[in-house]
Design a protein around this motif. Sequence first.
Motif, short mmCIF file in Angstrom:
data_model
loop_
_atom_site.label_atom_id
_atom_site.label_comp_id
_atom_site.label_asym_id
_atom_site.label_seq_id
_atom_site.Cartn_x
_atom_site.Cartn_y
_atom_site.Cartn_z
N CYS A 69 2.35 -0.06 -9.91
CA CYS A 69 2.95 1.27 -9.92
C CYS A 69 4.44 1.13 -9.61
CB CYS A 69 2.29 2.19 -8.89
SG CYS A 69 2.95 3.88 -8.90
N PRO A 70 5.33 1.75 -10.40
CA PRO A 70 6.76 1.70 -10.07
C PRO A 70 7.04 2.32 -8.71
CG PRO A 70 6.42 2.48 -12.31
CD PRO A 70 5.07 2.47 -11.66
N GLY A 71 7.97 1.70 -7.99
CA GLY A 71 8.35 2.21 -6.68
C GLY A 71 7.67 1.45 -5.56
N GLY A 72 7.90 1.92 -4.34
CA GLY A 72 7.36 1.26 -3.16
C GLY A 72 8.41 0.43 -2.46
N THR A 73 8.10 0.04 -1.22
CA THR A 73 9.04 -0.75 -0.42
C THR A 73 8.35 -1.98 0.13
OG1 THR A 73 8.53 0.34 1.69
CG2 THR A 73 10.22 1.37 0.28
N ARG A 74 9.14 -3.00 0.39
CA ARG A 74 8.60 -4.23 0.95
C ARG A 74 8.01 -3.98 2.33
NH1 ARG A 74 9.26 -9.41 -0.55
NH2 ARG A 74 10.91 -8.87 -2.03
N ALA A 75 8.68 -3.16 3.15
CA ALA A 75 8.18 -2.91 4.51
C ALA A 75 6.80 -2.28 4.47
CB ALA A 75 9.16 -2.01 5.26
N ALA A 76 6.61 -1.27 3.63
CA ALA A 76 5.31 -0.59 3.55
C ALA A 76 4.25 -1.50 2.95
CB ALA A 76 5.45 0.69 2.73
N ASN A 77 4.60 -2.21 1.89
CA ASN A 77 3.61 -3.04 1.21
C ASN A 77 3.17 -4.23 2.06
OD1 ASN A 77 3.72 -1.27 -0.92
ND2 ASN A 77 5.04 -2.55 -2.19
N ASP A 78 4.12 -4.84 2.78
CA ASP A 78 3.75 -5.96 3.65
C ASP A 78 2.84 -5.47 4.78
OD1 ASP A 78 5.30 -7.59 2.09
OD2 ASP A 78 6.92 -7.84 3.55
N LEU A 79 3.15 -4.30 5.32
CA LEU A 79 2.31 -3.75 6.37
C LEU A 79 0.92 -3.39 5.84
CD1 LEU A 79 2.00 -2.71 9.27
CD2 LEU A 79 3.01 -0.54 8.52
N ALA A 80 0.88 -2.72 4.69
CA ALA A 80 -0.41 -2.33 4.11
C ALA A 80 -1.26 -3.54 3.78
CB ALA A 80 -0.17 -1.48 2.86
N ALA A 81 -0.63 -4.63 3.37
CA ALA A 81 -1.39 -5.84 3.05
C ALA A 81 -2.16 -6.34 4.25
CB ALA A 81 -0.45 -6.92 2.52
N ARG A 82 -1.61 -6.16 5.45
CA ARG A 82 -2.33 -6.57 6.67
C ARG A 82 -3.59 -5.75 6.87
NH1 ARG A 82 2.39 -5.63 10.70
NH2 ARG A 82 0.59 -5.28 12.08
N TYR A 83 -3.53 -4.48 6.48
CA TYR A 83 -4.70 -3.62 6.62
C TYR A 83 -5.73 -3.86 5.51
CZ TYR A 83 -2.47 -0.66 10.16
OH TYR A 83 -1.89 -0.19 11.30
N LEU A 84 -5.27 -4.16 4.31
CA LEU A 84 -6.15 -4.14 3.14
C LEU A 84 -6.55 -5.51 2.63
CD1 LEU A 84 -4.56 -1.24 1.03
CD2 LEU A 84 -6.17 -1.12 2.93
N GLU A 85 -5.96 -6.59 3.13
CA GLU A 85 -6.32 -7.92 2.63
C GLU A 85 -7.81 -8.17 2.81
OE1 GLU A 85 -5.05 -12.63 3.11
OE2 GLU A 85 -4.19 -11.10 4.44
N GLY A 86 -8.47 -8.61 1.75
CA GLY A 86 -9.89 -8.89 1.77
C GLY A 86 -10.77 -7.69 1.45
N ALA A 87 -10.17 -6.50 1.29
CA ALA A 87 -10.94 -5.29 1.03
C ALA A 87 -11.25 -5.14 -0.46
CB ALA A 87 -10.18 -4.07 1.53
N ASP A 88 -12.24 -4.31 -0.77
CA ASP A 88 -12.63 -4.03 -2.14
C ASP A 88 -11.64 -3.02 -2.74
OD1 ASP A 88 -13.79 -3.20 -4.52
OD2 ASP A 88 -15.82 -3.13 -3.71
N PRO A 89 -10.91 -3.38 -3.80
CA PRO A 89 -9.91 -2.46 -4.36
C PRO A 89 -10.53 -1.26 -5.06
CG PRO A 89 -10.12 -4.39 -5.77
CD PRO A 89 -10.93 -4.67 -4.53
N LEU A 90 -11.81 -1.32 -5.40
CA LEU A 90 -12.45 -0.19 -6.08
C LEU A 90 -12.85 0.92 -5.10
CD1 LEU A 90 -14.68 -2.06 -8.68
CD2 LEU A 90 -12.37 -1.13 -8.97
N GLU A 91 -12.83 0.65 -3.81
CA GLU A 91 -13.14 1.67 -2.80
C GLU A 91 -11.86 2.42 -2.46
OE1 GLU A 91 -14.91 -0.51 0.40
OE2 GLU A 91 -16.87 -0.59 -0.58
N ARG A 92 -11.37 3.21 -3.41
CA ARG A 92 -10.07 3.85 -3.28
C ARG A 92 -10.03 4.87 -2.15
NH1 ARG A 92 -11.72 3.21 -8.07
NH2 ARG A 92 -12.42 5.37 -8.36
#
Length: 379
Positions: free
Chosen positions: A50-73
Motif C-alpha cells: 500500500c502506498p504510504g506509511g512510515t518506517r517508525a510505524a512499520n518497524d514497531l508494527a512488525a514487532r507485534y505482527l511477526e509470525g501472525a496469520d496475515p489473513l486474520e485481518r
Amino acid sequence: MEIRDIETIEFTYQSTKRADEKGHAHPGEPREAIGTITRVVVDGGPDGYCPGGTRAANDLAARYLEGADPLERERRWQQLYRSQRLHRASLVAGTVSRIDCALWDVAGKYYDEPVYRLLGGHRDRIPAYASTMVGDDDPDGLGTPEAYADFAAELVDRGHGAVKLHTWMPPFDADPDRVVAACRAVRERVGPDVDLMLDSHHYYARTDAARIGRALADLEFRWFEEPMDEHSLSAYEWLTDEVGVPIVGPETAEGGPYTRAEWLKRDIADVSRVGVHDVGGLTPALKTVHLCESFTVACEVHGANAPNLHLLGAMTQPGEYYERGLLHPEYDYEAATPWLAEPIDPLNDDGTVSVPQEPGLGYDFDWEFVDANRLEARN
C-alpha cells in the motif's frame, strides 16, 4: 502462512506540489520529495503493498505482527488499534491504515479476487466528483471567484458530473463573503444540473458557518463539509438544525468508527464521512459504513486512493461519489504519481472511475522507477 516483516520502501521523486504554512496543497516548482510504500512480507507469499506509511510505524508494527496469520485481518487491526494508546507518535490512524490495507492486498491476491469483492461486492464503477485544491492568491490559479467558475466549467467539460470546491483557508483570506461569491459564480457558470459541494475553512464560528450554509441552500449545493472544529459536537448539532443544505461530518475527528457512532446516535450531521486512511484502514472503514447503513444515513468517502475505491465498490447505499483530486488549473494530477505505471483513477467517458479488477488493491507499481530511486540505492 505468516507475516515475516513489515518493510518500508523509500524512494525519491520529483513533486510539483507544495504545502502552505497551514499544510494545504498548492502547485509549486519541481522539488525532490520522498515517497514510501508499505510492504507486508509473507512467508511463501503473496506479499501485500500500500502506498504510504512510515518506517517508525512499520518497524514497531512488525514487532507485534511477526509470525501472525496475515489473513486474520480483524485480529491484526485490533492488535494495532489497541496499541495506539501506547505509541501515539507512530501508530496513528494513517500509518495503521497502510498496514491494514496491505493485509487486504495480501488477502485479495491469496483468494484471487479484487478487494471490493472480498468486502461484499456491489458495483465496479463509481461516479466521481472533481475536488479542487484550496484557494490561493494566484490570478492564474484559484485566486478569485471567477477563476473558480472558469476551472469548474473546465472540469465539467473534461467529463466530471460534479465538482467540490475547497475555497480559501488561512494563510489566505477565509472571508465567508468571498467563499459565497465563489460558490455563486460556479453555480451560475455550470448551471443547475451539476452537483456542487463545498469544503471550506474548518474553524468558522457557527454564525459564519450558518451564513455560508444558508447561501449554499439557496444555490442548491449538494452538501457543506467540515465548516467548524469537529470536536464541538454541539456546534454541529446546532448547525444541522439551522441550515437547509446537508451537513457532512465528521471527516478528520479522531476515534474512527467509535466517534462516528456517537455522531450517528446524536443525529449531528445529515451525511456521515469516512476515509480509509482517516479511520485506520479498510477494516474500521467497513465498520463505519455498516453503522451508517443501520441508521439509514448516507456515508460519503474522503480521499482519492484505491482502498477508498474498493470500499465504495462494496457499498449498497451512498457513498454516491468518489473524490477525485486534488485538482488545480496549474497542476498535472495524472502525472503526480510516477511510482505507478498507471494512475489508479482515470476518468471514464461517463464520469465514473472504475474499481480495480486485479486481485488485491490493484496498484500497478512501476518497480523499475521505484528501484532506480530507492534511498538505499543512492547511499
